[in-house]
Design a protein around this motif. Structure first.
Motif, PDB file in Angstrom:
ATOM      1  N   PHE A  77      -6.769  34.150  60.520  1.00 32.51           N
ATOM      2  CA  PHE A  77      -8.161  33.981  60.921  1.00 32.51           C
ATOM      3  C   PHE A  77      -8.722  35.294  61.469  1.00 32.51           C
ATOM      4  O   PHE A  77      -9.811  35.735  61.073  1.00 32.51           O
ATOM      5  CB  PHE A  77      -8.277  32.872  61.975  1.00 32.51           C
ATOM      6  N   ALA A  81     -11.728  37.440  59.631  1.00 30.80           N
ATOM      7  CA  ALA A  81     -13.001  37.607  60.344  1.00 30.80           C
ATOM      8  C   ALA A  81     -13.327  39.084  60.523  1.00 30.80           C
ATOM      9  O   ALA A  81     -14.457  39.534  60.279  1.00 30.80           O
ATOM     10  CB  ALA A  81     -12.931  36.900  61.695  1.00 30.80           C
ATOM     11  N   THR A 191     -18.775  36.940  50.228  1.00 35.23           N
ATOM     12  CA  THR A 191     -17.983  36.691  51.435  1.00 35.23           C
ATOM     13  C   THR A 191     -16.962  35.581  51.180  1.00 35.23           C
ATOM     14  O   THR A 191     -15.813  35.669  51.628  1.00 35.23           O
ATOM     15  CB  THR A 191     -18.903  36.330  52.614  1.00 35.23           C
ATOM     16  N   ILE A 195     -13.041  35.940  51.659  1.00 31.66           N
ATOM     17  CA  ILE A 195     -12.271  35.029  52.521  1.00 31.66           C
ATOM     18  C   ILE A 195     -11.059  34.496  51.764  1.00 31.66           C
ATOM     19  O   ILE A 195      -9.933  34.532  52.268  1.00 31.66           O
ATOM     20  CB  ILE A 195     -13.156  33.858  53.013  1.00 31.66           C
TER      21      ILE A 195
END
Lengths: 272, 293
Positions: A77, A81, A191, A195
């Motif tokens: 994560f 990010a 994006t 991800i």
């Protein structure tokens, strides 16, 4: 077109070839449900007795898998990010500015797609700066994926017309509100790609985490396999259960979002 | 409006990313060059003793270390040949409408998303000399006599790793070449057909030149990937038996563990120089295109 080879022959050949991938997957799953002796025999047969839950419960217990899942979640994560923020910002300015300086910086970033990380000096520097374990792994995973992410966003910015920026500027919008308020929301498709691709890369990572997360307490779930190498190295049923658990998330994501993944993973080689 | 053209874009936005990238990627790259000329056993500046070319000489002449360089090249060239060959064949095969096309593409690419450790563990079991799936299969079809010790025979082990790598990444190479094949407009073939061009002529003047850039990229990506390999070897053989499957990556890992950091740094720098030498010719082309953007 001129030669009419019967279509069924091609179909059959394809299906036969696909067994090269399907059989190993079947083998791993089916053996994760056997008892120790059954799995050690390494056969393709179905289990005589199914150990559906007990194998997995034992594997999770013995392999420190819950800790691993927690660590994987944290590292994945944070890295993803970080990558979204850093890469989208960097690529925006470098793609929009059209100067010698911006071109040079972009080249410097693209270098990271080519040259391998110098791990020993990198470790030296993290050590010197007291950047340790999780933070070190997150930072190193971020910088090694930074070039790819910036490259990905740069390609996307080329498709966003400058007229959007210009009309915002005429309305008196400053550089930060332009990026965060107007441009960033437009980035959703790329994006999402970033991800997915970086999630898989970080989840599966081994080459960097093995240096920085080097005790069972810090292992990501992918590294928990090492917990089986000593005491449990002959418990193939548990080892295969571990492999299933580590692979399941990426395989599920892949089956759901295949198009994104193939396009994203080959982006560097297809657009260059 | 002209003078303000660059105004709305600020370098402040690149600062955080660039700073991290510089400190943790670019600086280590340069610092690695420094360490490669030093004898250093701990991560401390006061421990650095410069020794000239000793590390490089050791890496290039020590049997154990130079085995790693040889193996890296064998691995890189053999896997590139196989992955690009098989990947291209798969791409051509799947660049048509079969009922199973979607399923086959999905399956072919799937190994690329699996973790190398998972793949390594599977093949460690499949290549087990007596119980392993592969030798069982050889016995079943009457080839039991040639069933080898895939991972423990020092002459064979590196090629067994080549096989695993090929299994994992051929589908990925297929996807690159397939993207090239599908980028070609159908119109070209239609007008070629109208002009009466033969299949070979169509291949030579349309398919080949248009797919070539993709094909080159596939070659380079695989060559670099092969030279950089670490995780697969570490997961399956850890460089053994002896130094039979030692590569750059495992060499650096071992030097890290044993405190021979200077040699590790030197091996790492050598690897980078080789990678740069291989990619530079194409790199120039890319760079020119990107600067003009």
């Amino acid at each position: 077109m001129s030669r009419k080879r019967p279509r069924w022959a091609a179909e059959a050949a394809g299906l036969l070839l696909s067994l090269l991938v399907v059989v190993p997957l079947y083998f791993i799953v089916v053996n994760s449900f056997k008892d120790k002796a059954g799995a050690a025999a390494m056969s393709l047969a179905l289990p005589r007795k199914w150990f559906l839950l007990s194998n997995y419960a034992e594997m999770i217990d013995a392999g420190g898998v819950l800790t691993g899942l927690k660590n994987s979640a944290l590292v994945t994560f944070a890295t993803v990010a970080l990558l979204i923020v850093l890469c989208s910002m960097t690529a925006f300015t470098l793609q929009r500015k059209n100067t010698r300086m911006s071109g040079l910086l972009y080249l410097l970033i693209l270098l990271g797609l080519m040259i391998p990380l110098q791990i020993i000096p990198a470790y030296f520097i993290t050590y010197y700066l007291h950047v340790k374990t999780y933070l070190a792994a997150i930072v190193m995973l971020a910088v090694t994926n930074f070039s790819f992410g910036t490259f990905l966003y740069t390609g996307f910015y080329k498709s966003i017309p400058r007229e959007i920026d210009e009309s915002a500027i005429v309305d008196g919008v400053g550089p930060y509100r332009l990026f965060f308020g107007i441009i960033f929301p437009l980035l959703r498709p790329v994006t999402v790609t970033l991800i997915i691709i970086s999630f898989m890369g970080v989840w599966n990572d081994f080459g960097i985490t093995i240096y920085f997360l080097n005790s069972p307490r810090n292992y990501t779930v992918t590294l928990t396999i090492f917990n089986f190498l000593g005491t449990y190295s002959s418990d193939w049923n548990l080892i295969f259960a571990n492999v299933v658990l580590v692979s399941a998330p990426v395989v599920i994501v892949y089956l759901l979002l295949q198009r994104y993944i193939i396009d994203g993973m080959t982006a560097g080689s297809v657009k260059g | 409006m002209k003078p303000t053209k660059n105004k709305p874009y600020t370098y402040t936005l690149i600062l955080p990313g660039m700073l991290l990238y510089a400190v943790f990627f670019l600086v280590p790259s340069l610092f690695g060059g420094v360490l490669s000329f030093a004898n250093i056993g701990r991560f401390s500046f006061s421990d650095i003793r410069f020794t000239g070319w000793t590390n490089y000489i050791n890496v290039l002449t020590d049997d154990y270390l130079s085995a790693a360089i040889r193996n890296s090249f064998v691995f890189a060239f053999a896997t590139t040949l196989l992955k690009v060959g098989i990947g291209t064949a798969l791409a051509v095969f799947l660049n048509r409408k079969l009922r199973a096309t979607n399923y086959l593409r999905t399956v072919a690419f799937l190994p690329a998303v699996l973790s190398t450790v998972a793949v390594g563990v599977f093949f460690t079991s499949a290549m087990h000399p007596t119980n392993g799936m592969i030798n069982r299969f050889l016995h079943a079809v009457g080839l039991g006599a040639i069933a080898p010790d895939w991972l423990t025979d020092p002459h064979l082990a590196i090629y067994s790793l080549v096989g695993i790598e090929t299994w994992k990444w051929s589908g990925f190479t297929m996807a690159i070449v397939l993207a090239g094949l599908q980028s070609i407009s159908k119109d070209y073939y239609e007008s070629a057909n109208i002009e009466g061009a033969s299949e070979w002529q169509q291949f030579r003047s349309i398919t080949f030149p248009l797919v070539l850039p993709y094909f080159n990229n596939a070659l380079i990506v695989n060559l670099i990937g092969g030279l950089k390999v670490f995780d697969l070897v570490q997961a399956v053989t850890q460089g053994g038996p002896g130094s039979a499957t030692e590569v750059f990556g495992t060499l650096v890992f071992k030097s890290f563990g044993s405190g021979r950091l200077g040699e590790g740094a030197a091996a790492s720098i050598l690897l980078s120089l080789i990678v740069i030498a291989i990619t530079l010719p194409t790199w120039k082309l890319i760079a020119r295109k990107e600067v003009e953007l």
